[in-house]
Design a protein around this motif. Structure first.
Motif, mmCIF file in Angstrom:
data_model
loop_
_atom_site.group_PDB
_atom_site.id
_atom_site.type_symbol
_atom_site.label_atom_id
_atom_site.label_comp_id
_atom_site.label_asym_id
_atom_site.label_seq_id
_atom_site.Cartn_x
_atom_site.Cartn_y
_atom_site.Cartn_z
ATOM 1 N N UNK A 226 0.865 -1.174 0.000
ATOM 2 C CA UNK A 226 0.000 0.000 0.000
ATOM 3 C C UNK A 226 0.905 1.229 0.000
ATOM 4 N N UNK A 227 0.748 2.085 -0.985
ATOM 5 C CA UNK A 227 1.641 3.240 -1.084
ATOM 6 C C UNK A 227 0.828 4.532 -1.078
ATOM 7 N N UNK A 228 1.340 5.500 -0.346
ATOM 8 C CA UNK A 228 0.697 6.813 -0.246
ATOM 9 C C UNK A 228 1.769 7.888 -0.419
ATOM 10 N N UNK A 229 1.563 8.759 -1.385
ATOM 11 C CA UNK A 229 2.518 9.848 -1.634
ATOM 12 C C UNK A 229 1.780 11.174 -1.480
ATOM 13 N N UNK A 230 2.332 12.039 -0.650
ATOM 14 C CA UNK A 230 1.749 13.368 -0.453
ATOM 15 C C UNK A 230 2.800 14.402 -0.837
ATOM 16 N N UNK A 258 -2.227 2.274 -4.701
ATOM 17 C CA UNK A 258 -1.327 3.434 -4.663
ATOM 18 C C UNK A 258 -2.174 4.705 -4.714
ATOM 19 N N UNK A 259 -2.012 5.556 -3.714
ATOM 20 C CA UNK A 259 -2.762 6.818 -3.651
ATOM 21 C C UNK A 259 -1.772 7.986 -3.661
ATOM 22 N N UNK A 260 -2.058 8.973 -4.478
ATOM 23 C CA UNK A 260 -1.149 10.123 -4.579
ATOM 24 C C UNK A 260 -1.937 11.425 -4.477
ATOM 25 N N UNK A 261 -1.461 12.319 -3.635
ATOM 26 C CA UNK A 261 -2.056 13.645 -3.521
ATOM 27 C C UNK A 261 -1.012 14.678 -3.961
ATOM 28 N N UNK A 262 -1.245 15.290 -5.102
ATOM 29 C CA UNK A 262 -0.339 16.337 -5.605
ATOM 30 C C UNK A 262 -0.991 17.688 -5.326
ATOM 31 N N UNK A 263 -0.460 18.385 -4.332
ATOM 32 C CA UNK A 263 -1.030 19.669 -3.915
ATOM 33 C C UNK A 263 -0.703 20.753 -4.953
ATOM 34 N N UNK A 264 -1.253 21.983 -4.763
ATOM 35 C CA UNK A 264 -1.074 23.015 -5.787
ATOM 36 C C UNK A 264 0.386 23.227 -6.201
ATOM 37 N N UNK A 265 0.573 23.323 -7.512
ATOM 38 C CA UNK A 265 1.884 23.612 -8.126
ATOM 39 C C UNK A 265 2.955 22.568 -7.825
ATOM 40 N N UNK A 287 -4.280 5.657 -8.229
ATOM 41 C CA UNK A 287 -5.068 6.856 -8.487
ATOM 42 C C UNK A 287 -4.382 8.072 -7.864
ATOM 43 N N UNK A 288 -4.458 9.191 -8.579
ATOM 44 C CA UNK A 288 -3.824 10.413 -8.082
ATOM 45 C C UNK A 288 -4.794 11.582 -8.198
ATOM 46 N N UNK A 289 -4.631 12.537 -7.304
ATOM 47 C CA UNK A 289 -5.347 13.809 -7.388
ATOM 48 C C UNK A 289 -4.333 14.895 -7.693
#
Lengths: 477, 108
Positions: A226-230, A258-265, A287-289
């Protein structure tokens, strides 16, 4: 006439290719294993994993609820053939070592030798910012560059992250891929173990890639990392994963989330070089945001496995967010690569592209399955989808299932798809320049996938080309 | 903001919808879920914005004031109609509820 160098290279490749089993497909004895759960899935197995890891109550409850979702959902009947998976004939948790070390010398000898053979410590010394090495269900080695740690970058295995950064993990956990998203995500949620946790603080650029390597050793094993990238605002990170397994006559299962959260910029690139042995079902949800002005890129290379079903997706939820999916699939004898990508434009002025390249030979089957969605209100968005398939013989198969949903009038969307065969004229032309038929075919294939390999770090591009050349061996004549 | 078009429809006596309970009603062919979150009433359309499947009969957490889509797991905030998790990303419609003479009334 082939050049002496080409002949030597061909001989060398033929030698390596004689056996995936020798290069990647070997297995270690299981002596000294700390724990191996009996085969089968039950509430007791799930509870024992949670108890063994000494997890907080909320995680145990999350797992048990996920198990209910898994049990209540039918096995998907679309895509590849999953009917042969016997979920009761799998070891769901195998702990090879009691320790997760930061020093290769502390890793048990057999396991260290395996990663040496796979070249991981060498790659770490040469060009990586951090490495995680998962063997069976858990990570046995993890290290990250000290300078990055000083900048607040967290790169650790998910089990450690849950212990040491519980609040951060809980804030994002399963918000991008809920346990009930699909049957395999529910399975992963119930029995997950290992994987990576990456946190990059605002403004921090991780110059060199972080890499995780996943290795299955046991027969009839299930690996469920399980992978999480912030990535916080304005940060930048490239994460690479690779994987191999021994060759067995019975099947194993790899089902990651795999979950990825790409914050602004921010900018996140996630590269996969999947080279599981051909007895592994590879069923992964990624999946990524991407928030405002963020860039998310999936570079997804699928070479191995018996069946892969994987469609990395990007939700562009902030204005001017950008998403890219580059996908390569190589399906040889007995393989089905059901791959593709999904992009959802949920905000104005978002942009995206999907480039998919598939190669089928020796009766292999490749499938492109994709979704492009532009929501009402995502005005001035634009997207381009290109799917190219190359068939190397009459027995192989390629299918394309693109889905496009546009609910916004002010959007610019393009879709192109081609299916081609290696042409006699192309081969003849290259032969007239001194290449033999096999070398000519390899060159055409390398040219075909070049748009993707050029996006990889050099070391991985070389490796990918080499792996594809290995797969190509003996494909002519 | 809740959507209001000016039509009031009675739902049920307040006593019949205690805290932690949900009632599904139908109006002009549309279904609406009315929830009692520990004493405060909320109403949302019975349609997940992800794939238009039914939503209101999913798992209801009264203390968190959320409902989980039974099809793919998106968690919706009943106070705003906004999804807190993917795969849904667009909000669903919300409706104003009032209590008149011990009867729950929905503004649609």
């Amino acid at each position: 006439m082939a050049t002496p160098e080409a002949v030597a290279e061909k001989r060398e490749l033929a030698g390596i290719n004689a056996d995936y089993k020798e290069k990647f497909g070997f297995h270690d004895p299981e002596t000294g294993y700390a724990y191996k759960a009996p085969k089968g899935l039950s509430r007791e197995v799930v509870e024992s994993i949670s108890e063994y890891k000494d997890e907080p109550r909320w995680m145990r409850d999350f797992r048990l609820k996920a198990l209910e979702h898994f049990e209540s959902r039918p096995t998907p009947s679309w895509g590849g053939n999953l009917a042969q998976i016997d979920f009761e004939d799998i070891h769901y948790f195998v702990r090879a070592s009691e320790k997760n070390s930061r020093d290769w010398d502390e890793v048990p000898e057999d396991i260290k030798n395996t990663f040496d053979r796979l070249g991981i410590p060498e790659a770490e010394r040469k060009f990586l910012s951090g490495v995680g090495a998962q063997y069976e269900s858990e990570v046995v080695y993890h290290q990250v560059n000290e300078k990055l740690e000083a900048q607040g970058v967290i790169f650790t295995d998910m089990d450690t992250a849950l212990r040491e950064h519980e609040d951060l993990v809980r804030e994002y956990w399963a918000t991008i891929i809920p346990a009930n998203d699909n049957k395999l995500a529910a399975l992963n949620s119930a029995v997950w173990s290992g994987g990576s946790f990456v946190y990059v603080p605002a403004g921090v650029k991780v110059e060199m890639p972080l890499q995780a390597y996943f290795r299955i050793n046991t027969e009839n094993m299930g690996q469920f990392e399980r992978t999480l990238i912030i990535a916080e605002e304005g940060s930048d990170v490239h994460y690479i994963e690779g994987c191999t397994a021994p060759v067995y006559s019975t099947d194993s299962l790899h089902s990651a989330v795999v979950e990825i959260m790409a914050k602004p910029s921010s900018r996140v690139r996630y590269t996969t070089v999947q080279n599981w042995s051909q007895n592994v079902y590879n069923l992964v949800t990624k999946r990524a945001v991407a928030q405002e002005k963020a860039t998310m890129e999936w570079v997804d290379c699928n070479l191995g496995s018996k069946l892969t079903m994987k469609y990395p997706s990007i939700y562009l939820l902030g204005p001017e967010a950008h998403g890219e999916i580059l996908s390569i699939a190589f399906a040889g004898e007995g393989q089905h690569q059901d791959a593709g990508g999904k992009i959802i434009h949920g905000a104005p002025r978002t942009s995206s592209s999907i480039f998919s390249k598939s190669i089928s030979k020796d009766g292999g089957r490749s499938t492109y399955r994709g979704l492009l969605e532009v929501a009402d209100g995502a005005s001035e968005s634009r997207s381009k989808v290109v799917c190219d398939a190359l068939l190397l013989d009459e027995d192989s198969r390629s299918d394309t299932y693109p889905t496009i949903r546009i609910d916004e009038n002010d959007a610019d969307v393009g879709h192109e798809a081609t299916v081609s065969k290696i042409g006699d004229e192309q081969v003849f032309y290259l032969q007239s320049h001194g290449l033999d038929e096999e070398e000519a075919s390899k060159m055409i294939v390398n040219g075909f996938i070049e748009p993707v390999t050029k996006e990889l770090p050099m070391e991985y591009a070389v490796e990918l080309n080499r792996l594809i050349e290995l797969q190509m061996e003996g494909s002519i004549g | 903001m809740p959507d209001t078009a000016g039509t009031s429809i009675p739902v049920c006596p307040l006593a019949e919808l205690p805290p932690g309970q949900m009632r599904l009603i139908e109006h002009d062919g549309d279904k609406i879920g009315v929830f009692n979150c520990d004493g405060t009433l909320y109403a949302i359309e019975d349609r997940c914005s992800h794939d238009d499947g039914p939503l209101a009969e999913g798992e209801f957490d009264a203390s968190a004031c959320t409902v989980e889509c039974p099809r793919h797991g998106s968690l919706f905030d009943l106070t705003s109609g906004r999804p807190k998790t993917l795969p849904a990303y667009a909000p669903v419609r919300t409706f104003t509820t009032t209590v008149v003479d011990d009867t729950i009334v929905l503004e649609v």
